[in-house]
Design a protein around this motif. Structure first.
Motif, mmCIF file in Angstrom:
data_model
loop_
_atom_site.group_PDB
_atom_site.id
_atom_site.type_symbol
_atom_site.label_atom_id
_atom_site.label_comp_id
_atom_site.label_asym_id
_atom_site.label_seq_id
_atom_site.Cartn_x
_atom_site.Cartn_y
_atom_site.Cartn_z
ATOM 1 N N ALA A 1 2.183 20.571 -26.855
ATOM 2 C CA ALA A 1 3.545 20.796 -27.333
ATOM 3 C C ALA A 1 4.309 21.856 -26.553
ATOM 4 O O ALA A 1 5.517 22.008 -26.720
ATOM 5 N N PHE A 2 3.631 22.586 -25.686
ATOM 6 C CA PHE A 2 4.283 23.710 -25.013
ATOM 7 C C PHE A 2 3.640 23.978 -23.666
ATOM 8 O O PHE A 2 2.549 23.490 -23.358
ATOM 9 N N THR A 3 4.325 24.790 -22.910
ATOM 10 C CA THR A 3 3.750 25.398 -21.710
ATOM 11 C C THR A 3 4.005 26.891 -21.843
ATOM 12 O O THR A 3 4.983 27.308 -22.481
ATOM 13 N N GLU A 4 3.124 27.680 -21.273
ATOM 14 C CA GLU A 4 3.281 29.134 -21.405
ATOM 15 C C GLU A 4 2.950 29.828 -20.099
ATOM 16 O O GLU A 4 2.206 29.302 -19.265
ATOM 17 N N THR A 5 3.533 31.000 -19.946
ATOM 18 C CA THR A 5 3.214 31.832 -18.795
ATOM 19 C C THR A 5 3.321 33.299 -19.199
ATOM 20 O O THR A 5 4.157 33.654 -20.035
ATOM 21 N N ALA A 6 2.446 34.105 -18.648
ATOM 22 C CA ALA A 6 2.480 35.551 -18.895
ATOM 23 C C ALA A 6 3.307 36.208 -17.799
ATOM 24 O O ALA A 6 3.119 35.922 -16.613
ATOM 25 N N ILE A 7 4.223 37.067 -18.222
ATOM 26 C CA ILE A 7 5.053 37.825 -17.288
ATOM 27 C C ILE A 7 5.007 39.276 -17.749
ATOM 28 O O ILE A 7 5.539 39.607 -18.810
ATOM 29 N N ASP A 8 4.344 40.095 -16.954
ATOM 30 C CA ASP A 8 4.168 41.499 -17.302
ATOM 31 C C ASP A 8 3.557 41.624 -18.698
ATOM 32 O O ASP A 8 2.493 41.126 -18.939
ATOM 33 N N GLU A 9 4.278 42.239 -19.626
ATOM 34 C CA GLU A 9 3.754 42.479 -20.978
ATOM 35 C C GLU A 9 4.313 41.503 -22.001
ATOM 36 O O GLU A 9 4.415 41.833 -23.183
ATOM 37 N N GLU A 10 4.695 40.304 -21.556
ATOM 38 C CA GLU A 10 5.201 39.306 -22.487
ATOM 39 C C GLU A 10 4.634 37.939 -22.131
ATOM 40 O O GLU A 10 4.122 37.727 -21.038
ATOM 41 N N VAL A 11 4.724 37.038 -23.085
ATOM 42 C CA VAL A 11 4.354 35.649 -22.867
ATOM 43 C C VAL A 11 5.594 34.819 -23.154
ATOM 44 O O VAL A 11 6.250 34.992 -24.184
ATOM 45 N N VAL A 12 5.925 33.932 -22.217
ATOM 46 C CA VAL A 12 7.055 33.029 -22.399
ATOM 47 C C VAL A 12 6.476 31.651 -22.697
ATOM 48 O O VAL A 12 5.653 31.135 -21.946
ATOM 49 N N VAL A 13 6.917 31.085 -23.813
ATOM 50 C CA VAL A 13 6.448 29.775 -24.251
ATOM 51 C C VAL A 13 7.651 28.836 -24.256
ATOM 52 O O VAL A 13 8.712 29.184 -24.787
ATOM 53 N N ASP B 1 13.349 24.552 -25.406
ATOM 54 C CA ASP B 1 13.648 25.915 -25.852
ATOM 55 C C ASP B 1 12.571 26.880 -25.379
ATOM 56 O O ASP B 1 11.383 26.538 -25.349
ATOM 57 N N PHE B 2 13.001 28.088 -25.017
ATOM 58 C CA PHE B 2 12.084 29.133 -24.593
ATOM 59 C C PHE B 2 11.921 30.168 -25.691
ATOM 60 O O PHE B 2 12.879 30.490 -26.397
ATOM 61 N N PHE B 3 10.729 30.698 -25.821
ATOM 62 C CA PHE B 3 10.419 31.758 -26.773
ATOM 63 C C PHE B 3 9.738 32.870 -25.997
ATOM 64 O O PHE B 3 8.767 32.622 -25.281
ATOM 65 N N THR B 4 10.243 34.086 -26.113
ATOM 66 C CA THR B 4 9.643 35.239 -25.458
ATOM 67 C C THR B 4 8.864 36.019 -26.497
ATOM 68 O O THR B 4 9.418 36.440 -27.513
ATOM 69 N N LEU B 5 7.573 36.185 -26.250
ATOM 70 C CA LEU B 5 6.695 36.881 -27.188
ATOM 71 C C LEU B 5 6.316 38.233 -26.606
ATOM 72 O O LEU B 5 5.718 38.308 -25.528
ATOM 73 N N ARG C 1 3.179 38.811 -29.227
ATOM 74 C CA ARG C 1 2.296 38.505 -28.098
ATOM 75 C C ARG C 1 0.838 38.679 -28.507
ATOM 76 O O ARG C 1 -0.016 37.842 -28.200
ATOM 77 N N ALA C 2 0.538 39.757 -29.209
ATOM 78 C CA ALA C 2 -0.835 40.014 -29.650
ATOM 79 C C ALA C 2 -1.332 38.896 -30.564
ATOM 80 O O ALA C 2 -2.464 38.417 -30.420
ATOM 81 N N ILE C 3 -0.490 38.473 -31.495
ATOM 82 C CA ILE C 3 -0.875 37.378 -32.399
ATOM 83 C C ILE C 3 -1.129 36.113 -31.591
ATOM 84 O O ILE C 3 -2.142 35.436 -31.778
ATOM 85 N N TRP C 4 -0.215 35.785 -30.691
ATOM 86 C CA TRP C 4 -0.347 34.582 -29.872
ATOM 87 C C TRP C 4 -1.679 34.584 -29.117
ATOM 88 O O TRP C 4 -2.379 33.582 -29.057
#
Length: 86
Positions: A11-23, A30-34, A39-42
């Protein structure tokens, strides 16, 4: 006993960028920035932990001030987005 929370990787793709995860939702684009606690929960959602185990791991890292209602709200929001299921 509750079921483990698992990510629905189709259902998604994700990538880590520095101290966040973008899903990104593959259905909507739609993009979600965690960041921070989201981020910790994810990162704790690995298909083996249920809600209680995720909450316990957060409390171990952040202390007892973790707000269970906020954790529940985040889990509900990513479930509605179609990213996780129990």
């Amino acid at each position: 006993m509750t079921l483990p929370i698992r990510k629905l990787a189709d259902a998604f793709t994700e990538t880590a960028i520095d101290e966040e995860v973008v899903v990104m939702s593959l259905a909507s684009g739609d993009f979600f920035t965690l960041e921070d606690t989201a981020r910790a929960i994810w990162l704790l959602i690995d298909g083996t932990r249920d809600r209680a185990a995720v909450l316990a791991a957060l409390e171990a890292d952040y202390g007892p001030e973790v707000d269970a209602d906020e954790v529940d709200a985040f889990l509900a929001s990513i479930a509605v987005a179609g990213f996780v299921a129990a």
